[in-house]
Write an enzyme that holds these catalytic residues in place. Structure first.
Site, PDB file in Angstrom:
ATOM      1  N   CYS A  32       0.836  -1.216   0.000  1.00  0.00           N
ATOM      2  CA  CYS A  32       0.000   0.000   0.000  1.00  0.00           C
ATOM      3  C   CYS A  32       0.869   1.264   0.000  1.00  0.00           C
ATOM      4  O   CYS A  32       0.476   2.290  -0.546  1.00  0.00           O
ATOM      5  CB  CYS A  32      -0.950  -0.001   1.197  1.00  0.00           C
ATOM      6  SG  CYS A  32      -0.110  -0.179   2.784  1.00  0.00           S
ATOM      7  N   HIS A 313      -1.375   1.185   7.469  1.00  0.00           N
ATOM      8  CA  HIS A 313      -1.851   1.134   6.089  1.00  0.00           C
ATOM      9  C   HIS A 313      -1.695   2.525   5.474  1.00  0.00           C
ATOM     10  O   HIS A 313      -1.641   3.527   6.198  1.00  0.00           O
ATOM     11  CB  HIS A 313      -3.329   0.701   6.117  1.00  0.00           C
ATOM     12  CG  HIS A 313      -3.943   0.521   4.765  1.00  0.00           C
ATOM     13  ND1 HIS A 313      -3.403  -0.312   3.803  1.00  0.00           N
ATOM     14  CD2 HIS A 313      -5.060   1.068   4.204  1.00  0.00           C
ATOM     15  CE1 HIS A 313      -4.164  -0.270   2.716  1.00  0.00           C
ATOM     16  NE2 HIS A 313      -5.168   0.555   2.937  1.00  0.00           N
TER      17      HIS A 313
END
Length: 368
Positions: A32, A313
Protein backbone atom coordinates in the site's frame (compact mmCIF):
# COMPACT_ATOMS: atom_id res chain seq x y z
CA UNK A 1 -13.99 -4.66 -8.26
CA UNK A 2 -16.63 -4.06 -10.92
CA UNK A 3 -19.10 -2.93 -8.26
CA UNK A 4 -16.67 -0.30 -6.91
CA UNK A 5 -16.00 0.87 -10.48
CA UNK A 6 -19.64 1.13 -11.48
CA UNK A 7 -20.44 2.77 -8.10
CA UNK A 8 -17.81 5.46 -8.78
CA UNK A 9 -19.09 6.06 -12.32
CA UNK A 10 -22.61 6.33 -10.92
CA UNK A 11 -21.45 8.78 -8.23
CA UNK A 12 -19.73 11.06 -10.76
CA UNK A 13 -22.34 10.57 -13.50
CA UNK A 14 -22.08 13.21 -16.24
CA UNK A 15 -19.27 14.88 -14.29
CA UNK A 16 -16.85 12.01 -15.03
CA UNK A 17 -13.87 13.83 -16.65
CA UNK A 18 -13.41 13.20 -20.37
CA UNK A 19 -10.41 10.94 -21.08
CA UNK A 20 -9.59 10.37 -17.38
CA UNK A 21 -9.17 6.97 -15.73
CA UNK A 22 -9.64 6.11 -12.07
CA UNK A 23 -8.08 2.69 -11.43
CA UNK A 24 -7.29 0.99 -8.15
CA UNK A 25 -3.97 -0.86 -7.76
CA UNK A 26 -3.74 -4.43 -6.52
CA UNK A 27 -1.90 -4.97 -3.23
CA UNK A 28 0.84 -7.63 -3.34
CA UNK A 29 1.18 -7.98 0.44
CA UNK A 30 1.84 -4.71 2.27
CA UNK A 31 2.50 -2.75 -0.96
CA UNK A 32 0.00 0.00 0.00
CA UNK A 33 3.00 2.35 0.62
CA UNK A 34 3.88 1.93 -3.06
CA UNK A 35 0.29 2.09 -4.40
CA UNK A 36 -0.52 5.33 -2.55
CA UNK A 37 2.60 7.13 -3.86
CA UNK A 38 2.03 5.84 -7.42
CA UNK A 39 -1.53 7.25 -7.37
CA UNK A 40 -0.23 10.66 -6.20
CA UNK A 41 2.36 10.66 -9.01
CA UNK A 42 -0.19 9.54 -11.62
CA UNK A 43 -2.40 12.51 -10.78
CA UNK A 44 0.56 14.89 -10.89
CA UNK A 45 -0.48 15.71 -14.45
CA UNK A 46 2.75 17.35 -15.79
CA UNK A 47 4.80 14.42 -14.47
CA UNK A 48 2.36 11.88 -15.96
CA UNK A 49 2.35 13.61 -19.37
CA UNK A 50 6.16 13.71 -19.56
CA UNK A 51 6.42 10.07 -18.47
CA UNK A 52 3.91 9.03 -21.18
CA UNK A 53 5.89 11.05 -23.76
CA UNK A 54 9.01 9.18 -22.65
CA UNK A 55 7.14 5.87 -23.02
CA UNK A 56 5.94 6.82 -26.52
CA UNK A 57 9.51 7.57 -27.65
CA UNK A 58 11.11 4.48 -26.10
CA UNK A 59 8.52 1.67 -26.14
CA UNK A 60 9.78 0.21 -29.45
CA UNK A 61 13.46 0.24 -28.47
CA UNK A 62 14.35 -3.44 -28.78
CA UNK A 63 17.57 -3.42 -26.70
CA UNK A 64 16.10 -1.27 -23.90
CA UNK A 65 17.01 -2.57 -20.46
CA UNK A 66 14.12 -2.97 -18.01
CA UNK A 67 14.40 -0.60 -15.05
CA UNK A 68 12.11 1.26 -12.65
CA UNK A 69 11.55 4.05 -15.19
CA UNK A 70 10.45 1.71 -18.00
CA UNK A 71 8.22 -0.25 -15.57
CA UNK A 72 6.61 2.95 -14.25
CA UNK A 73 6.10 4.33 -17.77
CA UNK A 74 4.51 1.06 -18.86
CA UNK A 75 2.17 1.06 -15.83
CA UNK A 76 1.04 4.67 -16.44
CA UNK A 77 0.49 3.87 -20.13
CA UNK A 78 -1.53 0.80 -19.17
CA UNK A 79 -3.82 2.92 -16.95
CA UNK A 80 -4.21 5.83 -19.39
CA UNK A 81 -4.98 3.59 -22.41
CA UNK A 82 -7.75 1.54 -20.76
CA UNK A 83 -11.06 1.44 -22.64
CA UNK A 84 -12.93 1.37 -19.32
CA UNK A 85 -13.01 4.44 -17.09
CA UNK A 86 -12.62 2.54 -13.81
CA UNK A 87 -11.31 -0.80 -12.58
CA UNK A 88 -8.23 -2.40 -11.01
CA UNK A 89 -4.73 -2.87 -12.42
CA UNK A 90 -1.97 -5.06 -10.97
CA UNK A 91 1.37 -3.15 -10.86
CA UNK A 92 3.11 -6.53 -10.71
CA UNK A 93 6.05 -5.77 -13.00
CA UNK A 94 6.83 -2.50 -11.22
CA UNK A 95 6.69 -4.08 -7.73
CA UNK A 96 8.85 -7.04 -8.86
CA UNK A 97 11.44 -4.64 -10.30
CA UNK A 98 11.40 -2.53 -7.12
CA UNK A 99 11.99 -5.58 -4.91
CA UNK A 100 14.68 -6.93 -7.22
CA UNK A 101 16.52 -3.62 -7.17
CA UNK A 102 16.29 -2.67 -3.51
CA UNK A 103 16.34 -5.19 -0.67
CA UNK A 104 14.72 -2.62 1.65
CA UNK A 105 11.40 -3.21 -0.14
CA UNK A 106 11.74 -7.00 -0.45
CA UNK A 107 10.10 -8.06 2.80
CA UNK A 108 6.37 -8.14 3.49
CA UNK A 109 6.86 -5.79 6.44
CA UNK A 110 5.30 -2.33 6.66
CA UNK A 111 7.37 0.13 4.60
CA UNK A 112 7.65 3.91 4.72
CA UNK A 113 5.90 5.74 1.84
CA UNK A 114 8.23 8.75 2.12
CA UNK A 115 11.36 6.59 1.86
CA UNK A 116 9.86 4.93 -1.21
CA UNK A 117 8.99 8.26 -2.88
CA UNK A 118 12.50 9.57 -2.24
CA UNK A 119 14.12 6.43 -3.57
CA UNK A 120 11.91 6.37 -6.68
CA UNK A 121 12.49 10.01 -7.71
CA UNK A 122 16.26 9.71 -7.24
CA UNK A 123 16.32 6.43 -9.18
CA UNK A 124 14.34 7.97 -12.08
CA UNK A 125 16.80 10.89 -12.19
CA UNK A 126 19.81 8.51 -12.24
CA UNK A 127 18.33 6.54 -15.15
CA UNK A 128 17.47 9.67 -17.18
CA UNK A 129 20.93 11.18 -16.57
CA UNK A 130 22.67 7.97 -17.65
CA UNK A 131 20.52 7.76 -20.81
CA UNK A 132 21.30 11.41 -21.65
CA UNK A 133 25.04 10.78 -21.14
CA UNK A 134 24.95 7.69 -23.41
CA UNK A 135 23.09 9.68 -26.10
CA UNK A 136 25.67 12.50 -25.80
CA UNK A 137 28.60 10.07 -26.05
CA UNK A 138 27.00 8.41 -29.11
CA UNK A 139 26.55 11.84 -30.70
CA UNK A 140 30.21 12.73 -30.11
CA UNK A 141 31.32 9.40 -31.58
CA UNK A 142 29.33 10.13 -34.72
CA UNK A 143 30.88 13.58 -35.19
CA UNK A 144 34.68 13.18 -34.98
CA UNK A 145 35.24 15.87 -37.65
CA UNK A 146 33.59 18.43 -35.37
CA UNK A 147 36.06 17.61 -32.61
CA UNK A 148 38.99 18.33 -34.93
CA UNK A 149 37.37 21.56 -36.17
CA UNK A 150 36.89 22.79 -32.62
CA UNK A 151 40.59 22.53 -31.94
CA UNK A 152 42.45 21.14 -28.94
CA UNK A 153 40.80 21.05 -25.54
CA UNK A 154 42.11 22.63 -22.37
CA UNK A 155 41.15 20.89 -19.11
CA UNK A 156 38.84 18.61 -21.06
CA UNK A 157 36.94 21.52 -22.68
CA UNK A 158 37.19 22.89 -26.21
CA UNK A 159 38.76 26.36 -26.61
CA UNK A 160 36.41 29.04 -25.31
CA UNK A 161 33.83 26.47 -24.18
CA UNK A 162 32.18 26.79 -20.81
CA UNK A 163 31.65 23.82 -18.51
CA UNK A 164 28.20 22.39 -19.11
CA UNK A 165 25.66 22.84 -16.31
CA UNK A 166 24.33 19.61 -14.77
CA UNK A 167 21.49 18.10 -16.77
CA UNK A 168 17.99 19.07 -15.61
CA UNK A 169 15.68 16.15 -16.35
CA UNK A 170 11.88 16.48 -16.43
CA UNK A 171 11.85 15.00 -12.92
CA UNK A 172 14.02 17.94 -11.78
CA UNK A 173 11.80 20.42 -13.63
CA UNK A 174 8.73 19.20 -11.75
CA UNK A 175 9.98 18.44 -8.27
CA UNK A 176 13.33 20.13 -7.63
CA UNK A 177 13.60 23.29 -5.58
CA UNK A 178 16.60 25.11 -4.11
CA UNK A 179 17.23 25.86 -0.43
CA UNK A 180 19.75 28.43 0.78
CA UNK A 181 21.55 27.90 4.06
CA UNK A 182 22.50 31.41 5.25
CA UNK A 183 24.94 32.01 8.12
CA UNK A 184 25.63 35.57 9.32
CA UNK A 185 28.69 36.21 11.47
CA UNK A 186 27.67 38.42 14.40
CA UNK A 187 31.19 39.88 14.61
CA UNK A 188 31.76 41.10 11.01
CA UNK A 189 28.18 40.75 9.63
CA UNK A 190 29.44 38.69 6.65
CA UNK A 191 26.76 36.38 5.26
CA UNK A 192 27.83 32.97 3.96
CA UNK A 193 25.24 31.28 1.75
CA UNK A 194 25.24 27.67 0.56
CA UNK A 195 22.64 26.33 -1.87
CA UNK A 196 21.28 22.79 -1.83
CA UNK A 197 18.60 21.12 -3.92
CA UNK A 198 15.57 19.18 -2.66
CA UNK A 199 12.75 17.01 -4.02
CA UNK A 200 10.66 17.32 -0.87
CA UNK A 201 10.66 19.29 2.38
CA UNK A 202 10.61 17.30 5.63
CA UNK A 203 8.96 19.44 8.31
CA UNK A 204 9.01 19.01 12.09
CA UNK A 205 5.47 19.17 13.47
CA UNK A 206 3.90 20.47 16.67
CA UNK A 207 0.51 19.89 18.27
CA UNK A 208 -2.30 22.15 16.97
CA UNK A 209 -0.18 23.71 14.23
CA UNK A 210 -0.47 24.37 10.51
CA UNK A 211 1.71 23.91 7.42
CA UNK A 212 2.32 27.69 7.42
CA UNK A 213 3.64 27.64 11.00
CA UNK A 214 5.75 24.51 10.26
CA UNK A 215 7.29 26.32 7.27
CA UNK A 216 8.01 29.39 9.46
CA UNK A 217 9.76 27.15 12.00
CA UNK A 218 11.73 25.51 9.17
CA UNK A 219 13.04 28.95 8.12
CA UNK A 220 13.45 30.37 11.63
CA UNK A 221 16.76 31.90 12.75
CA UNK A 222 19.00 29.87 15.05
CA UNK A 223 21.87 31.37 17.05
CA UNK A 224 25.15 29.46 16.99
CA UNK A 225 27.12 30.06 20.19
CA UNK A 226 29.08 28.30 22.94
CA UNK A 227 30.20 24.91 21.52
CA UNK A 228 28.30 25.50 18.26
CA UNK A 229 30.20 28.61 17.14
CA UNK A 230 30.72 29.13 13.42
CA UNK A 231 34.19 29.40 11.81
CA UNK A 232 34.11 32.72 9.95
CA UNK A 233 36.55 32.84 7.01
CA UNK A 234 36.72 36.64 7.18
CA UNK A 235 37.47 36.78 10.94
CA UNK A 236 39.60 33.61 10.66
CA UNK A 237 38.19 32.41 13.97
CA UNK A 238 35.17 30.84 15.67
CA UNK A 239 32.40 33.39 16.12
CA UNK A 240 28.82 33.59 17.28
CA UNK A 241 26.52 33.55 14.26
CA UNK A 242 22.91 33.41 13.16
CA UNK A 243 21.83 30.65 10.82
CA UNK A 244 18.64 30.14 8.81
CA UNK A 245 17.32 27.95 6.01
CA UNK A 246 15.36 29.68 3.26
CA UNK A 247 13.50 28.38 0.21
CA UNK A 248 15.35 30.19 -2.56
CA UNK A 249 13.60 28.67 -5.56
CA UNK A 250 10.34 26.83 -4.92
CA UNK A 251 9.60 23.81 -7.13
CA UNK A 252 6.74 23.50 -9.59
CA UNK A 253 5.37 20.63 -7.48
CA UNK A 254 5.98 21.15 -3.77
CA UNK A 255 6.07 17.87 -1.82
CA UNK A 256 5.84 18.27 1.96
CA UNK A 257 6.65 15.36 4.27
CA UNK A 258 5.32 15.73 7.83
CA UNK A 259 7.73 14.11 10.29
CA UNK A 260 5.10 12.04 12.10
CA UNK A 261 7.55 9.36 13.25
CA UNK A 262 9.86 10.52 16.02
CA UNK A 263 12.53 8.58 17.89
CA UNK A 264 11.78 8.68 21.63
CA UNK A 265 14.95 8.28 23.72
CA UNK A 266 13.05 7.15 26.84
CA UNK A 267 11.16 4.47 24.88
CA UNK A 268 14.12 3.40 22.74
CA UNK A 269 11.90 3.30 19.65
CA UNK A 270 9.98 5.41 17.15
CA UNK A 271 6.54 6.74 18.04
CA UNK A 272 3.87 8.10 15.72
CA UNK A 273 2.88 11.71 16.40
CA UNK A 274 -0.85 12.04 15.79
CA UNK A 275 -0.65 15.86 16.19
CA UNK A 276 -3.28 17.96 14.46
CA UNK A 277 -1.53 19.80 11.61
CA UNK A 278 -3.85 21.81 9.37
CA UNK A 279 -2.90 21.67 5.70
CA UNK A 280 -4.76 24.16 3.49
CA UNK A 281 -6.20 23.43 0.06
CA UNK A 282 -4.42 26.58 -1.18
CA UNK A 283 -0.93 27.48 0.10
CA UNK A 284 1.03 30.70 -0.43
CA UNK A 285 4.85 30.71 -0.23
CA UNK A 286 6.56 34.03 0.45
CA UNK A 287 10.13 35.02 1.38
CA UNK A 288 11.70 33.32 -1.64
CA UNK A 289 13.89 34.76 -4.41
CA UNK A 290 10.89 34.81 -6.78
CA UNK A 291 9.43 38.22 -7.70
CA UNK A 292 5.99 37.37 -6.33
CA UNK A 293 4.54 34.96 -3.77
CA UNK A 294 4.02 31.46 -5.15
CA UNK A 295 0.53 30.05 -4.86
CA UNK A 296 -0.01 26.31 -4.65
CA UNK A 297 -3.06 24.07 -4.82
CA UNK A 298 -3.24 20.74 -2.97
CA UNK A 299 -3.83 17.82 -5.36
CA UNK A 300 -2.81 14.72 -3.39
CA UNK A 301 -2.34 13.53 0.20
CA UNK A 302 -0.71 10.24 1.18
CA UNK A 303 -2.39 9.26 4.46
CA UNK A 304 -0.89 6.94 7.09
CA UNK A 305 -3.54 4.88 8.86
CA UNK A 306 -2.48 3.29 12.16
CA UNK A 307 -1.12 4.08 15.61
CA UNK A 308 2.54 3.17 15.12
CA UNK A 309 5.40 3.39 12.61
CA UNK A 310 5.89 -0.37 12.12
CA UNK A 311 2.35 -1.33 11.18
CA UNK A 312 -0.65 0.28 9.54
CA UNK A 313 -1.85 1.13 6.09
CA UNK A 314 -1.56 3.88 3.45
CA UNK A 315 -4.28 5.42 1.29
CA UNK A 316 -4.13 8.35 -1.11
CA UNK A 317 -6.54 11.26 -1.48
CA UNK A 318 -6.48 12.88 -4.92
CA UNK A 319 -8.05 16.00 -6.37
CA UNK A 320 -8.68 15.71 -10.10
CA UNK A 321 -10.95 17.95 -12.19
CA UNK A 322 -12.39 19.42 -8.96
CA UNK A 323 -13.36 15.96 -7.65
CA UNK A 324 -11.79 14.44 -4.55
CA UNK A 325 -11.21 10.67 -4.64
CA UNK A 326 -9.85 8.18 -2.12
CA UNK A 327 -7.57 5.45 -3.55
CA UNK A 328 -7.31 2.56 -1.10
CA UNK A 329 -5.42 -0.14 -3.03
CA UNK A 330 -8.07 -1.78 -5.26
CA UNK A 331 -10.92 0.48 -4.06
CA UNK A 332 -11.58 3.96 -5.45
CA UNK A 333 -14.33 6.15 -3.99
CA UNK A 334 -15.50 9.72 -4.50
CA UNK A 335 -15.26 11.77 -1.28
CA UNK A 336 -16.36 15.26 -0.26
CA UNK A 337 -13.76 18.02 -0.13
CA UNK A 338 -14.76 18.61 3.51
CA UNK A 339 -13.55 15.08 4.40
CA UNK A 340 -9.94 16.18 3.73
CA UNK A 341 -9.87 17.92 7.12
CA UNK A 342 -10.54 14.62 8.91
CA UNK A 343 -6.91 13.74 8.08
CA UNK A 344 -5.33 16.77 9.85
CA UNK A 345 -4.65 14.72 13.00
CA UNK A 346 -5.87 14.65 16.60
CA UNK A 347 -5.78 17.26 19.34
CA UNK A 348 -5.33 14.48 21.93
CA UNK A 349 -2.68 11.77 22.07
CA UNK A 350 -5.22 8.98 22.44
CA UNK A 351 -7.91 9.14 19.80
CA UNK A 352 -9.82 6.60 17.75
CA UNK A 353 -8.89 8.47 14.57
CA UNK A 354 -5.49 7.17 13.39
CA UNK A 355 -5.76 8.46 9.77
CA UNK A 356 -3.25 11.29 9.38
CA UNK A 357 -1.90 13.28 6.43
CA UNK A 358 1.73 12.23 5.92
CA UNK A 359 2.91 13.43 2.47
CA UNK A 360 1.28 16.46 0.81
CA UNK A 361 1.52 17.25 -2.91
CA UNK A 362 0.97 20.88 -3.98
CA UNK A 363 1.07 22.15 -7.58
CA UNK A 364 1.94 25.80 -8.32
CA UNK A 365 -0.93 27.65 -9.96
CA UNK A 366 0.66 31.00 -10.85
CA UNK A 367 3.90 29.91 -12.55
CA UNK A 368 4.80 28.51 -15.94
Amino acid sequence: MGASGSKLEKALGDNFPEGEHYFGLENFGNTCYCNSVLQALYFCVPFREQLLQYYGKNKNTTDAEENLLTCLAELFSQISSQKRKTGVIAPKRFVQRLKKQNELFRSYMHQDAHEFLNYLLNELVDILEKEAQVAKDDQETLLPSEKIANGPKKNGLANGAKKEPPLATWVHKNFQGILTNETRCLQCETVTARDETFFDLSLDIEQNSSITSCLKNFSSTETLNAEDKFFCDKCCSLQEAQKRMKIKRPPRVLVIHLKRFKYMEQLGRYKKLSYRVVFPLELRLSDTDEEADIEYSLFAVVVHVGSGPNHGHYVCLVKNHNHWLCFDDETVEAVDESSVQTFFGSTQDFNNNTDHGYILFYESINRN
